[in-house]
Design an enzyme around this catalytic site. Structure first.
Site, mmCIF file in Angstrom:
data_model
loop_
_atom_site.group_PDB
_atom_site.id
_atom_site.type_symbol
_atom_site.label_atom_id
_atom_site.label_comp_id
_atom_site.label_asym_id
_atom_site.label_seq_id
_atom_site.Cartn_x
_atom_site.Cartn_y
_atom_site.Cartn_z
ATOM 1 N N GLU A 171 3.327 1.627 3.059
ATOM 2 C CA GLU A 171 4.367 0.603 3.059
ATOM 3 C C GLU A 171 5.422 0.896 2.002
ATOM 4 O O GLU A 171 6.630 0.766 2.250
ATOM 5 C CB GLU A 171 3.745 -0.771 2.792
ATOM 6 C CG GLU A 171 2.885 -1.289 3.944
ATOM 7 C CD GLU A 171 2.008 -2.457 3.543
ATOM 8 O OE1 GLU A 171 1.435 -3.094 4.448
ATOM 9 O OE2 GLU A 171 1.872 -2.724 2.330
ATOM 10 N N ASN A 219 0.860 -1.174 0.000
ATOM 11 C CA ASN A 219 0.000 0.000 0.000
ATOM 12 C C ASN A 219 0.906 1.236 0.000
ATOM 13 O O ASN A 219 2.131 1.119 0.055
ATOM 14 C CB ASN A 219 -0.993 -0.012 1.174
ATOM 15 C CG ASN A 219 -0.305 -0.008 2.536
ATOM 16 O OD1 ASN A 219 0.772 0.588 2.698
ATOM 17 N ND2 ASN A 219 -0.913 -0.652 3.514
ATOM 18 N N ASP A 266 -5.273 -8.622 1.548
ATOM 19 C CA ASP A 266 -5.233 -10.069 1.329
ATOM 20 C C ASP A 266 -6.121 -10.458 0.148
ATOM 21 O O ASP A 266 -5.794 -11.385 -0.605
ATOM 22 C CB ASP A 266 -5.703 -10.809 2.583
ATOM 23 C CG ASP A 266 -4.742 -10.636 3.753
ATOM 24 O OD1 ASP A 266 -3.526 -10.631 3.525
ATOM 25 O OD2 ASP A 266 -5.222 -10.479 4.892
#
Length: 331
Positions: free
Chosen positions: A210, A207, A278
């Site tokens: 990150e 993301n 996920d």
């Protein structure tokens, strides 16, 4: 859109190995009874206790929901949380032979105390995390590596799901990436804190925050996003990097130099982004296993994310929902 619809039936029964931090998300629910006389805190009457897959276990759930045949690999303790997690995964048809037990090591557990009443919305009031910070024993690492080595040749793709709990050690990481290269199958990594250690991986998912942290940036804008994507791509010698950007959609960086901005498919109904990463990883990995190009695999994962954020908590998407979302968008 037609291309994406053609990919959907090809996802079914693709064998995907998910290696990473298998987490038991425990929800302890209580009804508010009164204020304690001992301290200014709520007294809750126990109402329910639920264990659901979190971390890499949630990634396995998402792959299974989309029709894939999943092989879970990680370390789970010989405790109640571990037993419940194994049971939940097994009930979804997920292979759990790769879940290794290390004596004395607890299952990674995140327990949320949820409080509510008849006229109040249920809310989380505290979270208690339990995990061992000690590295795995050499014996445990070798068991994980051996399981991967014995089964990888039968896989269509591999996911490395690294939530920062050290399941994917350097030894495991390097062996998995090497095995995937030898077998010629895609390996996708989603690492919260250590993505720059995954050199040689096929596809990277991050993301914005990150990706910024990975290249030493405090914040990120359009210009620095492109810089970060290119740096990660080149440093890891990856084939593609997908950066999710919340309401701004996604940006895909490919080794051939192509950069694609993919807008969100759902702009109005965002309830909960928990576990959406996920879902993105599961959908993209399955699409690549089905032979999709990186751009189409990323677009498919974008639709999957647009569905799951409409649901509360860690949730999954099934092929019927995905087909409907793509069809409605096409119309």
């Amino acid at each position: 859109m037609q291309t994406l619809l053609e990919i959907l039936p090809k996802l079914k029964n693709k064998k995907i190995m998910v290696i990473g931090d298998m987490v038991a998300d425990v929800y302890l629910e209580g009804k508010i009874a009164r204020i304690s006389r001992e301290a200014p805190v709520l007294i809750l009457e126990h109402a329910a206790e639920v264990v659901v897959p979190g971390g890499a276990a949630n990634a396995t759930y998402n792959v299974a929901a989309l029709g894939g045949e999943v092989f879970a690999v990680g370390v789970v303790g010989d405790d109640y949380a571990g037993s419940q997690l194994r049971q939940e995964l097994s009930a979804k048809g997920i292979h759990i032979e790769g879940l290794i037990n290390e004596v004395g090591r607890p299952t990674i557990t995140k327990t949320r105390i949820m409080a509510g009443g008849q006229a109040t919305v249920r809310q989380q009031i505290v979270r208690i995390d339990r995990e061992s910070k000690a590295p795995f024993s050499e014996e445990t690492e070798e068991k994980v590596v051996q399981y991967v080595k014995d089964n990888l040749k039968n896989m269509a793709a591999v996911v490395l799901s690294d939530y920062g709990s050290h399941t994917v050690s350097s030894h495991i990481r390097e062996n998995v990436i090497d095995y995937c290269k030898e077998a010629g199958i895609p390996c996708m990594v989603d690492s919260r804190y250590d993505v720059m250690s995954y050199k040689g991986v096929t596809v990277v998912k991050q993301n914005e925050s990150e990706a910024a942290a990975a290249v030493g940036l405090k914040t990120i804008n359009t210009a620095s996003l492109r810089q970060a994507g290119k740096i990660i791509l080149e440093h890891l010698d990856a084939e593609a990097v997908l950066i999710s950007r919340g309401p701004d959609g996604m940006t895909l960086f490919e080794k051939n130099g192509r950069i694609s901005d993919i807008p969100v498919t759902n702009k109005s109904e965002v309830y909960d982004v928990t576990g959406a990463g996920d879902t993105v990883v599961a959908a993209m990995t399955l699409a690549l296993a089905a032979g999709a190009i990186y751009y189409d695999a990323a677009r498919l994962s974008n639709f999957a994310a647009g569905i799951v954020v409409r649901k509360l908590g860690t949730a999954t998407v099934d092929p019927v929902e995905l087909k409907e979302a793509i069809g409605n968008h096409q119309e």
